[in-house]
Scaffold this motif. Structure first.
Motif, PDB file in Angstrom:
ATOM      1  N   ASP A 120       0.972  -0.621  -0.201  1.00  0.00           N
ATOM      2  CA  ASP A 120      -0.050  -0.395  -0.364  1.00  0.00           C
ATOM      3  C   ASP A 120       1.046   1.579  -0.050  1.00  0.00           C
ATOM      4  N   HIS A 121       1.830   0.780   1.064  1.00  0.00           N
ATOM      5  CA  HIS A 121       3.069   2.627   0.764  1.00  0.00           C
ATOM      6  C   HIS A 121       3.446   2.790  -0.211  1.00  0.00           C
ATOM      7  N   LYS A 122       3.979   2.133  -1.179  1.00  0.00           N
ATOM      8  CA  LYS A 122       4.874   1.672  -2.096  1.00  0.00           C
ATOM      9  C   LYS A 122       3.684   2.292  -3.299  1.00  0.00           C
ATOM     10  N   ARG A 123       2.525   1.974  -3.627  1.00  0.00           N
ATOM     11  CA  ARG A 123       1.620   1.833  -4.342  1.00  0.00           C
ATOM     12  C   ARG A 123       1.163   4.009  -4.100  1.00  0.00           C
ATOM     13  N   MET A 124       1.011   4.263  -2.943  1.00  0.00           N
ATOM     14  CA  MET A 124       0.913   5.376  -2.410  1.00  0.00           C
ATOM     15  C   MET A 124       1.860   6.588  -2.567  1.00  0.00           C
ATOM     16  N   HIS A 125       3.354   6.329  -2.592  1.00  0.00           N
ATOM     17  CA  HIS A 125       4.826   6.768  -2.892  1.00  0.00           C
ATOM     18  C   HIS A 125       4.084   7.505  -4.306  1.00  0.00           C
ATOM     19  N   THR A 126       3.365   5.865  -5.754  1.00  0.00           N
ATOM     20  CA  THR A 126       4.071   7.055  -6.530  1.00  0.00           C
ATOM     21  C   THR A 126       2.523   6.925  -7.520  1.00  0.00           C
ATOM     22  N   TRP A 127       1.957   7.596  -6.174  1.00  0.00           N
ATOM     23  CA  TRP A 127       0.270   7.957  -6.838  1.00  0.00           C
ATOM     24  C   TRP A 127      -0.731   7.028  -7.526  1.00  0.00           C
ATOM     25  N   GLN A 128      -0.312   5.398  -7.103  1.00  0.00           N
ATOM     26  CA  GLN A 128      -0.969   4.763  -8.299  1.00  0.00           C
ATOM     27  C   GLN A 128      -2.426   4.632  -7.726  1.00  0.00           C
ATOM     28  N   LYS A 129      -3.161   4.859  -9.067  1.00  0.00           N
ATOM     29  CA  LYS A 129      -4.864   4.762  -8.668  1.00  0.00           C
ATOM     30  C   LYS A 129      -5.704   4.088  -7.984  1.00  0.00           C
ATOM     31  N   ASP A 130      -5.732   2.661  -7.381  1.00  0.00           N
ATOM     32  CA  ASP A 130      -5.744   1.897  -6.928  1.00  0.00           C
ATOM     33  C   ASP A 130      -5.056   1.054  -5.769  1.00  0.00           C
ATOM     34  N   LEU A 131      -6.531   0.832  -4.819  1.00  0.00           N
ATOM     35  CA  LEU A 131      -5.356  -0.374  -4.243  1.00  0.00           C
ATOM     36  C   LEU A 131      -4.064   0.821  -2.969  1.00  0.00           C
ATOM     37  N   LEU A 132      -4.418   1.443  -2.670  1.00  0.00           N
ATOM     38  CA  LEU A 132      -3.590   2.504  -1.667  1.00  0.00           C
ATOM     39  C   LEU A 132      -4.347   1.653  -0.030  1.00  0.00           C
TER      40      LEU A 132
END
Length: 449
Positions: A81-93
């Motif tokens: 989740d943190h990896k995805r949030m850090h790179t502004w992913q569109k979902d699954l944060l």
């Protein structure tokens, strides 16, 4: 500290045990264990520091631009989740149960429970008013945090049609959540905070409890995020007329691990979040441009940052020391009032507020008061100092949204594993995705991508 100990232990005698019935929109209490009957009981619920004060939203800071992660540190993060949030992913944060959505609506649940029990609770009229004001304050400020994270920036032209947040107004966990419009969301936030301002005392027992100045400051923060600068300035002024003391950083020891004392004279309302992994001192690196923006005689350069002795710097300037301070302090309120003065063309008073703050931040006898020939120049100075003063306080994400809405054109970028991720101004991803499990449970509208 005895006062803090008393408040923190007050809940233990009547604690509500939360079951797992509602994972995200909060849980049903076991009324067989404890039923609040007096204002003392209700006050104890609001003194549950771990629920009301220490679970603040951190997703905006993780998504923000005060820091960066090295590729190795990013790769080693345990949470996808943190990896995805850090790179502004569109979902699954937000794939785990315990996240900012859960913590926020848990706090709202407590507030609603208190408000529902108030009419039959035994106690004095003054205590009744104080407890009611605290519940409104916590609910309003929590709705504001949620709106900052899960809705787009306030825009009066689209506020009636863009989705805001669910406004949970009672403790019935069986009631299905629906998203209000952005306008209705902010109207409820303002209504709650104005009620708190009417009801709360000027001075609270401890900064962990809200007060009238805290409610005024939170209203100023709300209106600022909406770009309603006349109202923001008015409420900032109301706060500073009651609580305006500033720390003199010349009296702090920059060599200390955490130089800024907790519950210091500037703090109007205290709340914090334990730093999530990406923001821990051992991982997060302050962006070079931000660090270099501090002048040599600016004490914040050593009070706020630890030199890692490898050309990078970590943040150590939290007003809650290890945790990240997410409360309200007088420095923020001075900056709000200064910004509103500048936007109104009142350059003299804008610079007066700014210089009152900065003389407490620079080495003694080195500060030259700032000047500006125009209100635009004054505004730029205020925004620059806001950036330097209020980092890692849960405010930057909202600032990026409102400033970009007004044309600031601030783009964010991160380089990870030879890939550059970019967040353009006014991108739909500034409204974070609602946890997918919440969407599944409620069928509410997900944020557009």
């Amino acid at each position: 500290m005895e006062t803090k100990k008393y408040i923190l232990t007050g809940l233990l005698a009547i604690a509500i045990t939360i079951s797992g019935c509602e994972k995200f929109l909060d849980a049903k209490p076991d009324h067989k264990l404890a039923v609040p009957e007096t204002l003392t009981d209700l006050q104890a619920l609001l003194d549950n520091y771990s629920v009301l004060n220490t679970s603040e939203s951190s997703s905006g800071e993780v998504s923000g631009d005060d820091y960066y992660l090295t590729p190795d540190v990013w790769a080693a993060l345990a949470s996808e989740d943190h990896k995805r949030m850090h790179t502004w992913q569109k979902d699954l944060l937000f794939t785990t149960q315990l996240n900012d959505w859960h913590y926020g609506y848990r706090r709202v649940y407590y507030c609603n429970s208190v408000l529902e029990q108030l009419s039959g609770a035994v106690g004095s009229a003054a205590d009744h008013q104080n407890v009611e004001g605290q519940a409104f304050f916590h609910r309003g400020r929590t709705f504001l945090q949620m709106a900052w994270l899960w809705s787009l920036a306030w825009d009066a032209k689209t506020a009636d049609t863009e989705p805001g947040i669910p406004l949970r107004m009672n403790s019935d966990f069986n009631e299905t959540s629906r998203r209000a419009s952005i306008r209705d969301s902010y109207e409820q936030i303002i209504s709650d905070l104005k009620a708190a301002a009417r009801l709360l005392p000027v001075t609270s027992l401890h900064p962990m409890r809200p007060s009238k100045p805290a409610a005024y400051a939170m209203l100023a923060r709300t209106y600022l995020s909406m770009g309603e600068y006349v109202q923001a300035g008015s409420y900032a002024d109301s706060c500073l007329r009651l609580k305006s003391e500033l720390l003199d950083y010349n009296n702090l020891n920059a060599a200390d691990t955490y130089p800024v004392p907790q519950f210091n004279a500037e703090v109007i309302f205290d709340s914090y979040t334990p730093p999530p992994a990406p923001l821990s001192m051992s991982r997060a690196r302050i962006t070079d441009a931000l660090y270099q923006s501090y002048a040599a005689d600016d004490l914040r350069k050593t009070i706020f940052f630890r030199n890692n002795n490898n050309g990078t710097f970590a943040f150590k300037g939290s007003y809650d020391q290890i945790p990240l301070f997410m409360g309200i302090a007088a420095d923020e309120v001075y900056l709000i009032r200064a910004e509103c003065y500048a936007r109104a063309g009142n350059t003299v008073d804008a610079l007066k507020d700014l210089n009152v703050l900065l003389i407490k931040r620079w080495k003694k006898n080195t500060f030259t008061p700032l000047t500006a020939a125009t209100s635009v120049a004054a505004l730029n100075l205020v925004l620059s100092e806001r950036r330097k003063e209020l980092l890692m306080r849960g405010l930057r994400w909202s600032d990026l949204k409102r400033l970009n809405r007004e044309g600031a054109a601030i783009s964010l970028s991160r380089a990870v594993n030879n890939q550059v991720y970019v967040l353009e101004p006014n991108d739909l991803r500034y409204a974070l995705p609602i946890p997918e499990e919440v969407i599944s449970l409620t069928n509410m509208t997900q944020n557009r991508r």
